[in-house]
Design a protein around this motif. Structure first.
Motif, PDB file in Angstrom:
ATOM      1  N   VAL A 105       0.758  -0.989  -0.195  1.00 16.35           N
ATOM      2  CA  VAL A 105      -0.012  -0.019  -0.017  1.00 16.35           C
ATOM      3  C   VAL A 105       0.821   1.369   0.044  1.00 16.35           C
ATOM      4  N   PRO A 106       0.132   2.370  -0.370  1.00 12.09           N
ATOM      5  CA  PRO A 106       1.257   3.536  -0.592  1.00 12.09           C
ATOM      6  C   PRO A 106       1.782   4.158   1.064  1.00 12.09           C
ATOM      7  N   LEU A 107       2.847   4.006   1.250  1.00 16.88           N
ATOM      8  CA  LEU A 107       3.638   4.414   2.493  1.00 16.88           C
ATOM      9  C   LEU A 107       4.679   5.292   1.958  1.00 16.88           C
ATOM     10  N   SER A 108       5.232   6.211   3.154  1.00 20.27           N
ATOM     11  CA  SER A 108       6.424   7.128   2.664  1.00 20.27           C
ATOM     12  C   SER A 108       7.533   6.276   2.264  1.00 20.27           C
ATOM     13  N   ASN A 109       8.459   6.659   1.277  1.00 20.69           N
ATOM     14  CA  ASN A 109       9.491   6.163   0.900  1.00 20.69           C
ATOM     15  C   ASN A 109      10.566   6.035   1.993  1.00 20.69           C
ATOM     16  N   LYS A 110      10.253   6.528   3.250  1.00 21.60           N
ATOM     17  CA  LYS A 110      11.409   6.335   4.133  1.00 21.60           C
ATOM     18  C   LYS A 110      11.640   4.887   4.569  1.00 21.60           C
ATOM     19  N   ILE A 111      10.626   4.131   4.300  1.00 18.08           N
ATOM     20  CA  ILE A 111      10.497   2.739   4.492  1.00 18.08           C
ATOM     21  C   ILE A 111      11.655   1.933   3.970  1.00 18.08           C
ATOM     22  N   LEU A 112      12.142   2.527   2.483  1.00 16.04           N
ATOM     23  CA  LEU A 112      13.267   1.874   1.727  1.00 16.04           C
ATOM     24  C   LEU A 112      14.507   2.240   2.184  1.00 16.04           C
ATOM     25  N   LEU A 113      14.683   3.243   2.848  1.00 18.10           N
ATOM     26  CA  LEU A 113      15.885   3.831   3.246  1.00 18.10           C
ATOM     27  C   LEU A 113      16.936   2.649   4.084  1.00 18.10           C
ATOM     28  N   GLY A 114      18.010   2.328   3.494  1.00 16.46           N
ATOM     29  CA  GLY A 114      18.884   1.688   4.329  1.00 16.46           C
ATOM     30  C   GLY A 114      18.580   0.053   4.554  1.00 16.46           C
ATOM     31  N   ASN A 115      17.354  -0.282   3.751  1.00 16.05           N
ATOM     32  CA  ASN A 115      17.053  -1.806   3.845  1.00 16.05           C
ATOM     33  C   ASN A 115      16.714  -2.362   2.560  1.00 16.05           C
ATOM     34  N   ALA A 116      17.612  -3.055   1.731  1.00 12.31           N
ATOM     35  CA  ALA A 116      17.659  -3.540   0.673  1.00 12.31           C
ATOM     36  C   ALA A 116      16.550  -4.641   0.462  1.00 12.31           C
ATOM     37  N   HIS A 117      15.959  -5.230   1.413  1.00 10.81           N
ATOM     38  CA  HIS A 117      15.064  -6.284   1.422  1.00 10.81           C
ATOM     39  C   HIS A 117      13.616  -5.780   1.112  1.00 10.81           C
ATOM     40  N   VAL A 118      13.426  -4.630   1.402  1.00 12.99           N
ATOM     41  CA  VAL A 118      11.990  -3.812   1.078  1.00 12.99           C
ATOM     42  C   VAL A 118      11.626  -3.658  -0.270  1.00 12.99           C
ATOM     43  N   SER A 119      10.370  -3.882  -0.764  1.00 11.95           N
ATOM     44  CA  SER A 119       9.913  -3.506  -2.043  1.00 11.95           C
ATOM     45  C   SER A 119       8.548  -2.824  -1.794  1.00 11.95           C
ATOM     46  N   LYS A 120       8.477  -1.784  -2.560  1.00  9.63           N
ATOM     47  CA  LYS A 120       7.178  -0.800  -2.570  1.00  9.63           C
ATOM     48  C   LYS A 120       6.469  -1.060  -3.597  1.00  9.63           C
ATOM     49  N   VAL A 121       5.100  -1.471  -3.519  1.00  4.79           N
ATOM     50  CA  VAL A 121       4.361  -1.670  -4.770  1.00  4.79           C
ATOM     51  C   VAL A 121       3.912  -0.453  -5.573  1.00  4.79           C
ATOM     52  N   VAL A 122       3.248   0.477  -4.589  1.00  7.70           N
ATOM     53  CA  VAL A 122       2.747   1.618  -5.379  1.00  7.70           C
ATOM     54  C   VAL A 122       3.865   2.666  -5.379  1.00  7.70           C
ATOM     55  N   ALA A 123       3.769   3.348  -6.852  1.00  8.70           N
ATOM     56  CA  ALA A 123       4.566   4.412  -6.966  1.00  8.70           C
ATOM     57  C   ALA A 123       4.476   5.691  -6.173  1.00  8.70           C
ATOM     58  N   SER A 124       5.470   6.057  -5.512  1.00 10.21           N
ATOM     59  CA  SER A 124       5.202   7.426  -4.984  1.00 10.21           C
ATOM     60  C   SER A 124       4.845   8.715  -5.704  1.00 10.21           C
ATOM     61  N   GLN A 125       4.528   9.627  -5.198  1.00  2.00           N
ATOM     62  CA  GLN A 125       4.076  10.817  -5.993  1.00  2.00           C
ATOM     63  C   GLN A 125       5.381  11.563  -6.635  1.00  2.00           C
ATOM     64  N   ALA A 126       6.617  11.303  -6.141  1.00  2.00           N
ATOM     65  CA  ALA A 126       7.807  11.815  -6.621  1.00  2.00           C
ATOM     66  C   ALA A 126       7.945  11.065  -8.049  1.00  2.00           C
ATOM     67  N   VAL A 127       7.838   9.604  -8.033  1.00  2.00           N
ATOM     68  CA  VAL A 127       7.900   8.858  -9.254  1.00  2.00           C
ATOM     69  C   VAL A 127       6.780   9.202 -10.308  1.00  2.00           C
ATOM     70  N   GLN A 128       5.394   9.486  -9.856  1.00  4.39           N
ATOM     71  CA  GLN A 128       4.461   9.857 -10.566  1.00  4.39           C
ATOM     72  C   GLN A 128       4.814  11.201 -11.298  1.00  4.39           C
ATOM     73  N   ALA A 129       5.437  12.108 -10.696  1.00  4.24           N
ATOM     74  CA  ALA A 129       5.719  13.552 -11.195  1.00  4.24           C
ATOM     75  C   ALA A 129       6.849  13.255 -12.249  1.00  4.24           C
ATOM     76  N   GLU A 130       7.675  12.252 -12.123  1.00  2.00           N
ATOM     77  CA  GLU A 130       9.059  12.042 -13.089  1.00  2.00           C
ATOM     78  C   GLU A 130       8.215  11.299 -14.259  1.00  2.00           C
ATOM     79  N   CYS A 131       7.219  10.553 -13.972  1.00  2.90           N
ATOM     80  CA  CYS A 131       6.372  10.015 -15.130  1.00  2.90           C
ATOM     81  C   CYS A 131       5.656  11.021 -15.888  1.00  2.90           C
ATOM     82  N   ILE A 132       5.076  12.050 -15.450  1.00  4.89           N
ATOM     83  CA  ILE A 132       4.388  13.172 -16.046  1.00  4.89           C
ATOM     84  C   ILE A 132       5.657  13.827 -16.782  1.00  4.89           C
ATOM     85  N   ALA A 133       6.637  13.979 -16.291  1.00  6.67           N
ATOM     86  CA  ALA A 133       7.897  14.700 -17.127  1.00  6.67           C
ATOM     87  C   ALA A 133       8.382  13.963 -18.276  1.00  6.67           C
TER      88      ALA A 133
END
Length: 611
Positions: free
Chosen positions: A359-387
């Motif tokens: 589910v959508p959670l802050s990207n802070k959950i990815l920092l320093g933990n290579a074992h985590v994967s996040k299914v829902v793209a963050s708004q930052a990634v969405q902004a890059e996709c719009i670009a």
């Protein structure tokens, strides 16, 4: 414990003033009262080799030269903190001590946690060296940061310097952003966007200039090898011991079973069975998950599935992790709430177990933990996709970025502009970026018209989640649709705004980024909907579909690539119902984020996919 068990650079623009740059390695200068060596970066240099040459910690080099965080570039000039030299020309060797310190001056908005991540030390170690920091940091405060030179050099420190595709400008005494922009005939904003880690200019800093380095040659793309369909093996890990007969999976969801038991006990005679309303998301996800398990079981996958009720309670989650079966887990999916997820991700990091955030959670959950994967793209990634979408599809348009004065909105605007600049200057032929950026506290129609073009299409980016701001701006913009060609790009959250006139969305050709999209005319989707209704006598909600997609994708990845599947996520191709997957690593020691985003457009009073 409630468990349900289930089996299955123009080298410096050829500036004649810098032709003596090769002598920098022997030169000592004084900048703002402090002495530095000047080191001229040559091909093959690494942060590690430079740190060893001058006997200065890597973190101290980065702190003094923040521009190197994006990687060393040939022809950069680095300022290396000066140390007294012995007769042999080497820095005096200090008595060998276990810990050395880096001086760090606290900047605005910096925290102990951010500094611990920047220098790869524990918060406790910083506090031990700076006990006064226990009461909080103050701007301008000087901290001693413990620096241990590790024998194991990380990937970033050992990465060799590369040729830059853009011109490098070395800051000279008296230079300003304005004088540099005039010298190279580029905008100040474009310089700032390419050098996000540089604030106040200092002598000898290396600035990337948005002009192509004529001496740079891109690496030739390797010729694709012929593929023999019948003999090409599936991409599996070399260590086949990591391919197992049966995988143990833990699904951790907030079912609130105790609350449902209470409702059942208090139920009146002949009253229909009710479900605690906060349980519905977990139940829908679980139902979709089981359908995926059934499908994969028929394809030969065997898993031992444990279902845990987290109750959205941190103490409950911590207690569940004490179970004897937990260290044998091969994959965690969930929990759904941030505080609970952080507990599980810390456990997963300790035991090197992949953990999925569905589910959508802050990207802070990815920092320093290579074992985590996040299914829902963050708004930052969405902004890059719009670009990416607007730069590709409307390269000659009049692009305007309008932001409110909210910090989050301004950050999204900055991300869009930075990605757009990166895309434009990565092309073989340079394109002059004419995008306009404006912030509004209060919107006036007369302040919008001068920015619009009668000759070109007007692509208006509004990276705001402020409903009142967006509604007011769209109302003003809609008054121009008869004179100007306008296309508006917003954020995913606009779908939930209830005070925007529907015809505005169509008249302004509003486009929104959406991580998920259901094509109800697709046969795979139709089949899934039939199976779900047959089994549960109900239509699947959003989370019923999400549960299926997450389970099918990750369990298929386990089946195909075993326990090392995370490094091969891009190899997994499955027929999703709503959520597509395109994972990328967010940092050397951080986790994976799904970068797939649908671009949707309002047309004929419905949202249609256009990318």
């Amino acid at each position: 414990m409630k468990i349900i068990k289930y089996i299955i650079p123009f080298f410096l623009a050829v500036n004649c003033q810098l032709l003596t740059v090769n002598c920098f390695a022997q030169q000592i200068v004084k900048i703002e009262g402090q002495k530095y060596y000047l080191h001229y970066v040559e091909k093959g240099n690494t942060l590690y080799s430079i740190s060893k040459k001058y006997d200065v910690a890597i973190g101290e080099i980065i702190n003094t030269n923040p521009e190197v965080e994006g990687g060393l570039k040939v022809d950069q000039v680095l300022r290396i903190p000066f140390k007294k030299q012995d007769k042999k020309g080497r820095p005096d060797k200090q008595p060998q001590i276990e810990v050395r310190y880096i001086s760090h001056v606290v900047k605005e908005k910096e925290t102990l946690y951010a500094l611990s991540k920047k220098y790869n030390v524990k918060v406790k170690d910083i506090l031990d060296a700076n006990p006064e920091a226990i009461n909080g940091l103050k701007v301008g405060q000087t901290l001693k940061i413990p620096s241990l030179q590790s024998k194991d050099v990380d990937e970033a420190a050992s990465k060799p310097a590369t040729e830059d595709s853009l011109v490098i400008h070395h800051v000279r005494k008296g230079d300003t952003y304005f004088s540099i922009s005039k010298k190279h005939n580029v905008s100040i904003d474009s310089i700032r966007l390419l050098n996000p880690n540089i604030g106040k200019l200092k002598e000898y800093q290396a600035l990337r200039i948005p002009k192509q380095n004529t001496n740079w040659k891109p690496k030739p793309k390797p010729k694709p090898k012929p593929v023999l369909l019948d003999t090409t093996p599936l991409p599996i890990r070399k260590d086949t011991s990591k391919i197992k007969d049966t995988y143990q999976v833990a699904l951790m969801l907030p079912f609130y079973l105790d609350m449902n038991d209470t409702i059942e006990v208090r139920k009146k005679l002949n009253e229909k069975t009710r479900i605690y309303y906060r349980s519905e998301i977990a139940l829908q996800f679980y139902e979709g998950f089981l359908l995926a398990v059934d499908s994969l079981e028929r394809q030969g996958l065997r898993i031992k599935l444990f279902i845990y009720d987290t109750q959205n309670d941190s103490a409950t989650v911590a207690n569940l992790l004490n179970g004897r079966e937990m260290p044998n887990t091969d994959l965690f999916i969930g929990p759904l709430f941030k505080s609970n997820f952080e507990i599980v991700s810390a456990y997963a990091k300790k035991w090197a177990i992949p953990v999925v955030c569905p589910v959508p959670l802050s990207n802070k959950i990815l920092l320093g933990n290579a074992h985590v994967s996040k299914v829902v793209a963050s708004q930052a990634v969405q902004a890059e996709c719009i670009a990416e979408f607007t730069t590709k599809n409307y390269p000659d348009s009049n692009t305007i970025v309008i932001s409110s004065q909210a910090k989050k909105d301004k950050l999204l605007a900055k991300i869009f502009l930075r990605k757009r600049t990166e895309l434009l200057f990565s092309k073989d032929s340079l394109i002059n970026d004419t995008a306009k950026y404006v912030e509004f506290a209060k919107i006036y129609k007369d302040s919008i018209r001068p920015m619009l073009s009668l000759e070109k299409s007007n692509i208006i980016i509004i990276p705001s989640n402020d409903q009142a701001f967006v509604s007011d701006l769209l109302t003003k913009l809609n008054g121009f649709t008869k004179e100007y060609k306008i296309k508006v790009f917003g954020t995913e959250k606009w779908q939930n705004f209830d005070n925007i006139e529907v015809h505005y969305l169509h008249d302004l050709q509003v486009h929104l980024p959406c991580p998920s999209f259901i094509n109800y005319s697709d046969e795979v989707v139709k089949s899934y909907l039939r199976k779900f209704k047959k089994r549960y006598s109900a239509e699947p909600g959003k989370y019923g579909i999400l549960g299926f997609d997450v389970a099918y994708y990750y369990l298929k990845a386990l089946q195909k690539n075993g326990l090392y599947f995370q490094k091969q996520l891009a190899d997994i191709q499955v027929a999703e119902i709503s959520n597509s997957f395109y994972f990328f690593k967010t940092g050397i020691e951080s986790g994976y984020e799904n970068g797939y985003v649908n671009i949707m457009k309002y047309e004929n009073y419905e949202l249609i996919k256009v990318n």
